[in-house]
Design an enzyme around this catalytic site. Structure first.
Site, PDB file in Angstrom:
ATOM      1  N   LYS A   7      -1.572  -0.646  11.809  1.00 19.11           N
ATOM      2  CA  LYS A   7      -0.615  -2.172  12.302  1.00 19.11           C
ATOM      3  C   LYS A   7      -0.909  -2.610  13.518  1.00 19.11           C
ATOM      4  CE  LYS A   7       4.086  -2.895  10.951  1.00 19.11           C
ATOM      5  NZ  LYS A   7       5.281  -2.704  10.436  1.00 19.11           N
ATOM      6  N   GLU A  56      -1.473   6.231   7.919  1.00 20.47           N
ATOM      7  CA  GLU A  56      -1.629   6.218   6.784  1.00 20.47           C
ATOM      8  C   GLU A  56      -2.819   5.074   6.066  1.00 20.47           C
ATOM      9  OE1 GLU A  56      -0.854   9.400   2.753  1.00 20.47           O
ATOM     10  OE2 GLU A  56       0.245   8.374   4.423  1.00 20.47           O
ATOM     11  N   TYR A  57      -3.713   5.358   5.155  1.00 23.88           N
ATOM     12  CA  TYR A  57      -4.133   4.234   5.061  1.00 23.88           C
ATOM     13  C   TYR A  57      -3.769   4.188   3.831  1.00 23.88           C
ATOM     14  CZ  TYR A  57      -8.081   1.378   3.098  1.00 23.88           C
ATOM     15  OH  TYR A  57      -9.144   0.435   2.907  1.00 23.88           O
ATOM     16  N   ALA A  58      -3.803   3.228   2.711  1.00 25.91           N
ATOM     17  CA  ALA A  58      -3.413   3.272   1.463  1.00 25.91           C
ATOM     18  C   ALA A  58      -4.375   2.137   1.042  1.00 25.91           C
ATOM     19  CB  ALA A  58      -2.102   2.634   1.195  1.00 25.91           C
ATOM     20  N   ASP A 101      15.580  -1.143   2.467  1.00 27.21           N
ATOM     21  CA  ASP A 101      14.141  -2.906   1.844  1.00 27.21           C
ATOM     22  C   ASP A 101      12.935  -1.884   0.846  1.00 27.21           C
ATOM     23  OD1 ASP A 101      13.659  -5.340   1.800  1.00 27.21           O
ATOM     24  OD2 ASP A 101      12.583  -5.391   3.582  1.00 27.21           O
ATOM     25  N   GLU A 105       6.282  -4.985  -2.045  1.00 27.82           N
ATOM     26  CA  GLU A 105       5.427  -5.479  -0.900  1.00 27.82           C
ATOM     27  C   GLU A 105       5.365  -4.442  -0.421  1.00 27.82           C
ATOM     28  OE1 GLU A 105       7.650  -9.473  -2.128  1.00 27.82           O
ATOM     29  OE2 GLU A 105       7.879  -7.238  -1.998  1.00 27.82           O
ATOM     30  N   ASN A 106       6.839  -3.215  -0.283  1.00 26.47           N
ATOM     31  CA  ASN A 106       6.388  -1.662   1.182  1.00 26.47           C
ATOM     32  C   ASN A 106       6.784  -1.164   0.042  1.00 26.47           C
ATOM     33  OD1 ASN A 106       7.708  -3.240   3.355  1.00 26.47           O
ATOM     34  ND2 ASN A 106       9.882  -3.558   2.049  1.00 26.47           N
TER      35      ASN A 106
END
EC number: 2.7.11.1
Length: 244
Positions: A7, A56-58, A101, A105-106
């Site tokens: 990110k 971490e890759y999702a 939140d 989207e999260n």
């Protein structure tokens, strides 16, 4: 080979919007979390212009994208997601972390369909009540809309919103204007459409989370013992690509 996600945040934006404290808090909180349904932040580094967060890759990305593509979930999919979220949020609350939140989207999905909470930008670690109004319009709890002090049970409210959205395809208090959404939220103007057909047990769960009096909202620990969750949630915590 180990795959991670990067990110990238521009320092210019942090300066412009004075996000130093918020970003530092986000990184401290997310680095400290160790739960299979919370996205890991492994480390970070920076150069003259950018900050890089090693995450971490999702593999399957945002749940939001899949919801927009296919609409509502089946009850088994919804129950699996709610069970995963309830366990992850209960873990966060035990560490005095309020997310504030939670929204599609999260929420990210890994390659096996396991749900991961991300987007800790509005999170706070605190034992005391908070006063900052933050989050996203359709998911705000009544106490936030009314600018009252709030605590960790704002996340319980959001879990009820998401359960409804998973089953019906839209948030329950969605309206034409922000004012109308706020009004419906504060009144808890909750109704259940006749289609798609949803079992009474699921509606009961939603109704027990979407309670204006925050002290009376269903405890997250009790969600795992509900018949609807036991009957429908995948014990392996996964929704395969075929399920979607």
């Amino acid at each position: 080979m180990y795959i991670v996600a990067l990110k990238v945040i521009f320092k210019e934006q942090i300066e412009k919007y004075r996000l130093h404290h918020q970003l530092r808090r986000e990184m401290e909180i997310q680095t400290s979390l160790r739960h299979p349904n919370a996205l890991r932040l492994y480390s970070w580094f920076h150069d003259d212009e950018r900050i890089y967060m090693i995450l971490e890759y999702a593999h399957r990305g945002e749940l939001y994208r899949e919801l927009r593509k296919t609409g509502h979930r089946t009850e088994k999919q919804a129950a699996t997601y709610i069970a995963s979220l309830a366990q992850a949020l209960a873990y966060c609350h035990e560490k005095d972390v309020i997310h504030r939140d939670i929204k599609p989207e999260n929420l990210l999905l890994d390659h096996e369909g396991r749900l991961k909470i991300a987007g800790f930008g509005w999170s706070v670690q605190s034992k005391s009540k908070r006063h900052t109004m933050c989050g996203t319009l359709d998911y705000l709890a009544p106490e936030m809309v009314e600018n009252k002090a709030h605590d960790y049970v704002v996340d319980n409210w959001t879990l009820g919103i998401l359960c409804y959205e998973f089953l019906y395809g839209v948030p329950p208090f969605e309206a034409e204007s922000q004012t109308d959404t706020f009004r419906r939220t504060v009144k808890v103007d909750l109704s259940f459409p006749s289609t798609p057909q949803v079992f009474a047990e699921a509606k009961n769960l939603i109704s027990r989370l979407l309670v204006k009096d925050s002290s009376k909202r269903l405890f997250l620990q009790k969600i795992m013992k509900l018949p609807w969750i036991i009957k429908n949630a995948d014990p392996m915590d996964k929704c395969s690509k075929l399920d979607l």
